[in-house]
Each structure stands twice: as structure tokens, then as C-alpha cells.
Design a protein around this motif. Sequence first.
Motif, PDB file in Angstrom:
ATOM      1  N   LEU A   1       3.993  -6.276  91.106  1.00 19.02           N
ATOM      2  CA  LEU A   1       4.425  -7.265  92.092  1.00 19.02           C
ATOM      3  C   LEU A   1       5.862  -7.725  91.864  1.00 19.02           C
ATOM      4  CD1 LEU A   1       1.188  -9.432  92.429  1.00 19.02           C
ATOM      5  CD2 LEU A   1       1.887  -7.405  93.724  1.00 19.02           C
ATOM      6  N   ASP A   2       6.291  -7.802  90.598  1.00 22.21           N
ATOM      7  CA  ASP A   2       7.663  -8.223  90.330  1.00 22.21           C
ATOM      8  C   ASP A   2       8.654  -7.205  90.892  1.00 22.21           C
ATOM      9  OD1 ASP A   2       6.783 -10.492  89.055  1.00 22.21           O
ATOM     10  OD2 ASP A   2       6.959  -9.671  87.026  1.00 22.21           O
ATOM     11  N   ALA A   3       8.378  -5.923  90.658  1.00 25.23           N
ATOM     12  CA  ALA A   3       9.267  -4.875  91.170  1.00 25.23           C
ATOM     13  C   ALA A   3       9.248  -4.840  92.691  1.00 25.23           C
ATOM     14  CB  ALA A   3       8.864  -3.518  90.601  1.00 25.23           C
ATOM     15  N   ALA A   4       8.060  -5.010  93.264  1.00 27.59           N
ATOM     16  CA  ALA A   4       7.948  -5.004  94.720  1.00 27.59           C
ATOM     17  C   ALA A   4       8.728  -6.166  95.323  1.00 27.59           C
ATOM     18  CB  ALA A   4       6.484  -5.084  95.138  1.00 27.59           C
ATOM     19  N   GLU A   5       8.578  -7.348  94.734  1.00 30.33           N
ATOM     20  CA  GLU A   5       9.300  -8.507  95.259  1.00 30.33           C
ATOM     21  C   GLU A   5      10.802  -8.291  95.173  1.00 30.33           C
ATOM     22  OE1 GLU A   5       9.824 -13.330  94.617  1.00 30.33           O
ATOM     23  OE2 GLU A   5       8.513 -12.201  93.268  1.00 30.33           O
ATOM     24  N   ALA A   6      11.273  -7.787  94.048  1.00 25.35           N
ATOM     25  CA  ALA A   6      12.708  -7.552  93.889  1.00 25.35           C
ATOM     26  C   ALA A   6      13.212  -6.544  94.921  1.00 25.35           C
ATOM     27  CB  ALA A   6      13.000  -7.062  92.475  1.00 25.35           C
ATOM     28  N   ALA A   7      12.423  -5.499  95.174  1.00 27.45           N
ATOM     29  CA  ALA A   7      12.843  -4.463  96.127  1.00 27.45           C
ATOM     30  C   ALA A   7      12.875  -5.005  97.554  1.00 27.45           C
ATOM     31  CB  ALA A   7      11.898  -3.269  96.036  1.00 27.45           C
ATOM     32  N   TYR A   8      11.852  -5.768  97.924  1.00 25.93           N
ATOM     33  CA  TYR A   8      11.831  -6.338  99.279  1.00 25.93           C
ATOM     34  C   TYR A   8      12.981  -7.328  99.469  1.00 25.93           C
ATOM     35  CZ  TYR A   8       7.157  -4.373 100.057  1.00 25.93           C
ATOM     36  OH  TYR A   8       6.089  -3.517 100.218  1.00 25.93           O
ATOM     37  N   ARG A   9      13.250  -8.132  98.454  1.00 28.34           N
ATOM     38  CA  ARG A   9      14.341  -9.112  98.565  1.00 28.34           C
ATOM     39  C   ARG A   9      15.690  -8.408  98.672  1.00 28.34           C
ATOM     40  NH1 ARG A   9      12.785 -14.182  98.342  1.00 28.34           N
ATOM     41  NH2 ARG A   9      10.852 -14.766  97.259  1.00 28.34           N
ATOM     42  N   LYS A  10      15.845  -7.302  97.992  1.00 25.88           N
ATOM     43  CA  LYS A  10      17.096  -6.551  98.078  1.00 25.88           C
ATOM     44  C   LYS A  10      17.297  -6.004  99.502  1.00 25.88           C
ATOM     45  CE  LYS A  10      19.768  -2.971  95.697  1.00 25.88           C
ATOM     46  NZ  LYS A  10      20.208  -2.228  96.870  1.00 25.88           N
ATOM     47  N   ILE A  11      16.215  -5.496 100.095  1.00 28.80           N
ATOM     48  CA  ILE A  11      16.306  -5.001 101.470  1.00 28.80           C
ATOM     49  C   ILE A  11      16.698  -6.136 102.408  1.00 28.80           C
ATOM     50  CG2 ILE A  11      14.993  -4.054 103.400  1.00 28.80           C
ATOM     51  CD1 ILE A  11      13.270  -2.572 101.327  1.00 28.80           C
ATOM     52  N   LEU A  12      16.079  -7.302 102.222  1.00 30.46           N
ATOM     53  CA  LEU A  12      16.355  -8.429 103.112  1.00 30.46           C
ATOM     54  C   LEU A  12      17.767  -8.973 102.907  1.00 30.46           C
ATOM     55  CD1 LEU A  12      12.909 -10.241 102.949  1.00 30.46           C
ATOM     56  CD2 LEU A  12      13.918  -9.099 104.926  1.00 30.46           C
ATOM     57  N   ALA A  13      18.303  -8.843 101.696  1.00 28.51           N
ATOM     58  CA  ALA A  13      19.688  -9.260 101.477  1.00 28.51           C
ATOM     59  C   ALA A  13      20.646  -8.359 102.242  1.00 28.51           C
ATOM     60  CB  ALA A  13      20.002  -9.225  99.987  1.00 28.51           C
TER      61      ALA A  13
ATOM     62  N   ALA B   1      10.181  -5.422 105.588  1.00 23.24           N
ATOM     63  CA  ALA B   1      10.435  -6.040 104.284  1.00 23.24           C
ATOM     64  C   ALA B   1       9.891  -7.462 104.248  1.00 23.24           C
ATOM     65  CB  ALA B   1      11.924  -6.022 103.973  1.00 23.24           C
ATOM     66  N   GLU B   2      10.018  -8.179 105.357  1.00 26.32           N
ATOM     67  CA  GLU B   2       9.458  -9.530 105.421  1.00 26.32           C
ATOM     68  C   GLU B   2       7.945  -9.489 105.247  1.00 26.32           C
ATOM     69  OE1 GLU B   2      10.789 -10.960 109.174  1.00 26.32           O
ATOM     70  OE2 GLU B   2      12.671 -11.769 108.375  1.00 26.32           O
ATOM     71  N   ALA B   3       7.297  -8.526 105.910  1.00 29.02           N
ATOM     72  CA  ALA B   3       5.853  -8.385 105.782  1.00 29.02           C
ATOM     73  C   ALA B   3       5.471  -8.006 104.361  1.00 29.02           C
ATOM     74  CB  ALA B   3       5.342  -7.340 106.769  1.00 29.02           C
ATOM     75  N   GLY B   4       6.250  -7.106 103.743  1.00 26.31           N
ATOM     76  CA  GLY B   4       5.960  -6.708 102.373  1.00 26.31           C
ATOM     77  C   GLY B   4       6.071  -7.869 101.412  1.00 26.31           C
ATOM     78  N   LEU B   5       7.111  -8.696 101.590  1.00 29.29           N
ATOM     79  CA  LEU B   5       7.285  -9.851 100.713  1.00 29.29           C
ATOM     80  C   LEU B   5       6.134 -10.837 100.884  1.00 29.29           C
ATOM     81  CD1 LEU B   5       9.260 -10.997  98.653  1.00 29.29           C
ATOM     82  CD2 LEU B   5      10.425 -12.178 100.527  1.00 29.29           C
ATOM     83  N   ALA B   6       5.674 -11.005 102.107  1.00 33.84           N
ATOM     84  CA  ALA B   6       4.520 -11.882 102.345  1.00 33.84           C
ATOM     85  C   ALA B   6       3.263 -11.320 101.687  1.00 33.84           C
ATOM     86  CB  ALA B   6       4.302 -12.058 103.846  1.00 33.84           C
ATOM     87  N   GLN B   7       3.123  -9.988 101.675  1.00 31.38           N
ATOM     88  CA  GLN B   7       1.976  -9.378 101.008  1.00 31.38           C
ATOM     89  C   GLN B   7       2.027  -9.579  99.501  1.00 31.38           C
ATOM     90  OE1 GLN B   7       0.652  -5.384 102.514  1.00 31.38           O
ATOM     91  NE2 GLN B   7       2.460  -5.599 103.818  1.00 31.38           N
ATOM     92  N   VAL B   8       3.232  -9.568  98.936  1.00 30.05           N
ATOM     93  CA  VAL B   8       3.371  -9.860  97.507  1.00 30.05           C
ATOM     94  C   VAL B   8       2.848 -11.262  97.218  1.00 30.05           C
ATOM     95  CG1 VAL B   8       5.018 -10.288  95.645  1.00 30.05           C
ATOM     96  CG2 VAL B   8       5.297  -8.287  97.112  1.00 30.05           C
ATOM     97  N   GLY B   9       3.242 -12.227  98.047  1.00 23.62           N
ATOM     98  CA  GLY B   9       2.761 -13.592  97.865  1.00 23.62           C
ATOM     99  C   GLY B   9       1.253 -13.686  97.977  1.00 23.62           C
ATOM    100  N   LEU B  10       0.696 -12.975  98.939  1.00 24.28           N
ATOM    101  CA  LEU B  10      -0.757 -12.972  99.106  1.00 24.28           C
ATOM    102  C   LEU B  10      -1.448 -12.389  97.878  1.00 24.28           C
ATOM    103  CD1 LEU B  10      -3.323 -13.268 100.847  1.00 24.28           C
ATOM    104  CD2 LEU B  10      -2.794 -11.043 101.852  1.00 24.28           C
ATOM    105  N   ALA B  11      -0.932 -11.273  97.375  1.00 25.35           N
ATOM    106  CA  ALA B  11      -1.536 -10.638  96.206  1.00 25.35           C
ATOM    107  C   ALA B  11      -1.501 -11.556  94.995  1.00 25.35           C
ATOM    108  CB  ALA B  11      -0.811  -9.324  95.894  1.00 25.35           C
ATOM    109  N   ARG B  12      -0.420 -12.292  94.842  1.00 27.16           N
ATOM    110  CA  ARG B  12      -0.318 -13.215  93.707  1.00 27.16           C
ATOM    111  C   ARG B  12      -1.313 -14.372  93.850  1.00 27.16           C
ATOM    112  NH1 ARG B  12       6.128 -12.783  93.173  1.00 27.16           N
ATOM    113  NH2 ARG B  12       6.188 -11.372  91.381  1.00 27.16           N
ATOM    114  N   ARG B  13      -1.494 -14.844  95.062  1.00 28.04           N
ATOM    115  CA  ARG B  13      -2.370 -15.998  95.263  1.00 28.04           C
ATOM    116  C   ARG B  13      -3.839 -15.663  95.001  1.00 28.04           C
ATOM    117  NH1 ARG B  13       0.978 -16.621  99.931  1.00 28.04           N
ATOM    118  NH2 ARG B  13      -0.715 -15.917 101.305  1.00 28.04           N
ATOM    119  N   VAL B  14      -4.235 -14.440  95.285  1.00 27.58           N
ATOM    120  CA  VAL B  14      -5.659 -14.095  95.136  1.00 27.58           C
ATOM    121  C   VAL B  14      -5.957 -13.435  93.792  1.00 27.58           C
ATOM    122  CG1 VAL B  14      -5.916 -13.820  97.627  1.00 27.58           C
ATOM    123  CG2 VAL B  14      -5.408 -11.823  96.212  1.00 27.58           C
TER     124      VAL B  14
END
Length: 305
Positions: free
Chosen positions: A185-197, A205-218
Motif C-alpha cells: 500500500l505504501d508503494a501504491a500510494e506513492a505511485a498514485y500521488r506521483k501520477i496526480l502530481a 489515479a484518484e480512484a486508485g488512491l481512494a482504494q489504498v485508503g479503503l484497504a488500509r481502513r479494513v
Amino acid sequence: MSDPRITSSIFTRGAVDLSALRTPAPADTPSATPSPGGPPAGLPGSPAGTAAVIDVTEANIQSEVLERSLSTPVVVFFGAAGYPESDQFAPVLERLAAEGGGAWLLARVDVQQQPRLAQMFQLQTLPTTYAIVGGRPVDAFPGVVPESQLRQWLQAVLKAAGVTVAEPEDPRLDAADDALMSGDLDAAEAAYRKILAESPADAAAEAGLAQVGLARRVAGADPQGALDGAAAAPDDVAAQLLAADIEVLSGLADQAYQRLVGLVRRTAGDERDTVRQHLLSLFTIAGPDDPAVASARRALASALF
């Protein structure tokens, strides 16, 4: 087709008469040169003359733009070296032209060297990008736009020309998705944030970042226990949010949306805003075209107002 920034098209003002371009410039017309101390001549980027990129002058605009546009859409980029927006945007266009594999041609015009062409197109802003299809302009936009919007504009140009081209895969997104699927999840978040930058409006990328948050919450949650806990405590915000996350992961997104819209109705202040933001994050995962999202957005608006 419309300007990618949702502004009125240059062509609604009748700005361009391409018939003038068929008249050669007088032989003694001097080429424009930059004033002393001004920006250097020549546009930046990849060399012209490739399959995807050419440099345009008065001498070749008839053959390289007007005639070629009868069979292949031509995107004409007016820029000037040394001007930051031109220098930043030209390489993006060149890269997308190369990705297009010949579906469209990028024609670059250095306005410092071709002032008569700039006058004929009545340029008011640098850079300015035109689309020529069938020997005539079909759309244009001034300035620069994010890459995601530029891709949408190019797809619209190709559609107007009757060309169907599959959207190329984005290796950056593939790498981010692979990291998400593998649980990094850390690598995925970093990659999605780089795309969004680099591409702030990239919906994937926005959807992917939201999925990272969902995965962390559950992570570590007991799905059935979470649902049972939410049923026993209908006004417990944390319990309801977790239950909604579980429902989304279980393919019950519509049920999750209804749960949170109902919670918005029963809460106020900071709690209500927390629930609203959580629901919007779940919408992002599904995407704006999902019918359940459209229905839930209407219900959310009703609950809020």
C-alpha cells in the motif's frame, strides 16, 4: 468538440481563414528573428522530421498541414522557445504524438521564425494549439492544459476525423495498480500521488488512491463482526463507516451508499462532514459514470440540503 478547459472555442469567433495560407509569402519577405537578448530561436523537444513531428513554415504548410490533414488529423502547435509554457507543453504534445503511432501528426510552428503564420491564425496567446481536419480547423485552445484533458481533447479530434484509436496504457498506472494488488500500500500510494502530481485530474489515479485508503481502513477487520456491530449501533459513526467499507469490498456498494446517506441525515456538524467525506471517497472508487453513484449523489444532496 469543445475546448478542454470548457471555454468558448476560438472558432466560434471565425478567427481563421486558411485560404490565405495557400498564397505563398513574397520572396523578399524576411524571416523573423528574436530581438537581441530575447528568447533563442527554435522550439524545444524532439527533432522534427520524424513520423510524428514536423516543423512548419510558410513554404510547407500547404503540403504538410492542409493536404496531409485530408487523410490524417494534424495538430498545429504555435510556440516560442524560451517561453516557459511553450517549453513545458511542447514535449508533452510530442510524446503523445509518438504514442499515437501515426494516428495524428504534430506540426510545430515557431512564431518567432514564422510571424506571418501567427498573424494569419490571429494568435492572442502563446502557446496555442489547433486541430486541422479535412483541410480546415475544427477546434483549438490557448495556453496549456493538464495531460489528462489534453488526451481527451485529442480523442475528440480523432473522433471528429473518424479515427478510432485505443487509449494507450499508462505504465505509471500499471505499476501503481500492481503494487495495490500485491498489498504494497505504501508503494501504491506513492505511485498514485506521483501520477496526480503530474496529472492532477487523472481519474484512475484518484480512484486508485481512494482504494489504498479503503484497504488500509479494513485491514485486520472481521467483516461479519463489523456488519453486526453496525447493526447494533446505528448511530456509531465509526462502526457505520467500517460497515460501508466492508459492503463496498463485498460488491454491495449501493447498500453502502444508502447506509451513509442515512447517517448523513442523522448527524450534524463535524460528524456529518466526516460521513460526507467518507462517502465521496467511496464514490471516487466507483467513478462518476457509475449509475449507483449518480443516484447516491442525488440522495446525498437531498440529505444535505
